[in-house]
Design an enzyme around this catalytic site. Structure first.
Site, PDB file in Angstrom:
ATOM      1  N   GLY A 186       0.832  -1.205   0.000  1.00 48.90           N
ATOM      2  CA  GLY A 186       0.000   0.000   0.000  1.00 48.90           C
ATOM      3  C   GLY A 186       0.858   1.242   0.000  1.00 48.90           C
ATOM      4  O   GLY A 186       2.058   1.171  -0.282  1.00 48.90           O
ATOM      5  N   ASN A 187       0.254   2.370   0.279  1.00 56.77           N
ATOM      6  CA  ASN A 187       1.051   3.584   0.437  1.00 56.77           C
ATOM      7  C   ASN A 187       0.423   4.455   1.521  1.00 56.77           C
ATOM      8  O   ASN A 187      -0.640   4.132   2.056  1.00 56.77           O
ATOM      9  CB  ASN A 187       1.201   4.328  -0.899  1.00 56.77           C
ATOM     10  CG  ASN A 187      -0.132   4.795  -1.440  1.00 56.77           C
ATOM     11  OD1 ASN A 187      -0.795   5.639  -0.840  1.00 56.77           O
ATOM     12  ND2 ASN A 187      -0.540   4.248  -2.580  1.00 56.77           N
TER      13      ASN A 187
END
Ligand code: CTP
Length: 404
Positions: A217-218
């Site tokens: 993810g980020n």
């Protein structure tokens, strides 16, 4: 600086069960630094105590047109003229259907309706009623009349009502009323400048699955995109938000499509993009995704697993030839920022790119504030100061409005 600080607001409260929520609204406005004066209709005080509203607003509350004195000496008090000149904004929340009808017809038969006719400030009307009363054709006609006369109507929301019925009629949440107030004070206008426009916003991160348990993810919170979606709705647009995983709340009138991966986001954007769409891609879309996500949880082995990645499709790039009203992208850069952002704008055929720099304190991931440079195809550049993400959203929409 908070746009409410030092602003003079008259809150008109009418007789309907949602009147109790006016206490929360007063509290919120006062906390934000506004000077609030409350005016009640006679039936409002059946639902909420004038003393409560006076205490919360730290001002006297007006509930009648005429002075209280009944003795041999009477002193005139043309308070309605003084209030009418004093206010930066008059808000009626909740506005009962009776008061809506009277305001639409120009009646001045109590303190509140008299002040509506005496004010010089913009008017925000937040109607609330039971579903059948709200949908009563004459109520709808009266709301339209008020809007045509220049009032901003913040429509009632659908949901469970105090009567136990379900339908449209709930007073909007306090936070939404406060945002509408800020918008009117910010623009100095009650005009919904995106009325009739279709806005498609993306927000948040994407999660790319490694196996059923783990993902790549980020750090995007989604806040910038959510604020743009809400601001566009308040300005009258028909808004769809394609949201990556995020627990942020949205206005119920905004169509929300929850997605998880970059591929799902691309599909949702493609499905919703029409030639009259204003597309604002605020999402932090993953550029890579595992080529073959494990169907079962990857177990610990003697050697750490190597995860093979493939590129995801670039959503904006893939849509660069698709007809649309306008396309706005974001760029997050850490070096040679402006040049890279301009290159991105041209490569993805955008009308405008919003550059976030991680080098600016208080901007970027996880902050409620942001500082951006808005770069247009013409080469025009505007750098905002450090503002809340809501304010940045309105600055971006201000630019968009000049281009459509
Ligand atoms: N974007 C997109 N599809 C992707 C990646 C990004 O549509 N697969 C959009 C983003 O929503 C943003 C813009 O493209 O509006 C720029 O995103 P950014 O991550 O800054 O740039 P990239 O094109 O991914 O390039 P790089 O990561 O190399 O800077």
């Amino acid at each position: 600086m908070n746009p409410l600080t030092g602003k003079k607001i008259i809150l008109g409260v009418t007789g309907c069960i949602a009147a109790y929520k006016s206490c929360l609204l007063v509290r919120e406005l006062v906390k934000n630094g506004a000077d609030v004066r409350v005016v009640l209709t006679p039936s409002a005080s059946e639902f909420v105590s004038p003393l409560t509203l006076s205490t919360l607003s730290r001002n006297k509350v007006i509930q009648g047109i005429f002075p209280a004195q009944k003795g041999p000496v009477v002193e005139a008090d043309p308070w309605h003229i003084e209030y009418g000149l004093w206010a930066d904004l008059m808000v009626i929340a909740p506005a009962s259907i009776n008061t809506v009808a009277k305001m639409a017809m120009g009646f001045a038969d109590n303190a509140l309706t008299t002040l509506v006719t005496a004010r010089r400030s913009p008017l925000l009307v937040c109607p609330a009623a039971d579903v059948d009363m709200y949908e009563y054709p004459l109520t709808q006609r009266n709301l339209k009349l008020l809007e045509d006369q220049g009032a901003y109507i913040l429509e009632a929301e659908s949901g469970e009502l105090a009567s136990g019925l379900t339908g449209k009629g709930r007073l909007p949440a306090t936070g939404k009323i406060v945002e509408a107030i800020k918008l009117i004070l910010y623009t100095g206008s009650t005009q919904k400048d995106l009325a009739g426009r279709k806005v498609l916003v993306t927000a948040g991160p994407t999660y790319e699955d490694i196996d059923p348990v783990r993902y790549l993810g980020n750090r995007s919170s989604g806040k910038m995109g959510f604020e743009i979606a809400k601001a566009a709705w308040l300005r009258g647009a028909d808004v769809t938000l394609v949201a990556g995983p995020s627990s942020l709340a949205l206005y119920p009138e905004i169509t929300r499509m929850n997605v998880r991966t970059a591929d799902q986001m691309k599909k949702a954007v493609e499905e919703n993009l029409t030639e009259d769409t204003i597309l604002i891609m605020a999402a932090a879309v993953a550029d890579f995704t595992p080529s073959a996500p494990g169907e079962k949880k990857i177990k610990k082995a003697e050697t750490a697993p190597v995860i093979e990645l493939r590129f995801t499709d670039d959503i904006l790039f893939s849509l660069k030839e698709r007809p649309k009203k306008l396309a706005v992208g974001f760029a997050l850069e850490t070096d040679n920022e402006e040049q890279k952002a301009v290159d991105k704008m041209h490569r993805k055929n955008l009308d405008m790119i919003i550059l976030n720099s991680l080098n600016d304190t208080g901007s970027g991931f996880e902050y409620d504030t942001n500082l951006v440079t808005m770069i247009e195809r013409s080469g025009e550049k505007v750098k905002t100061g450090l503002l809340t993400k809501t304010e940045i959203a309105h600055k971006i929409l201000d630019k968009i409005v000049t281009k459509i």
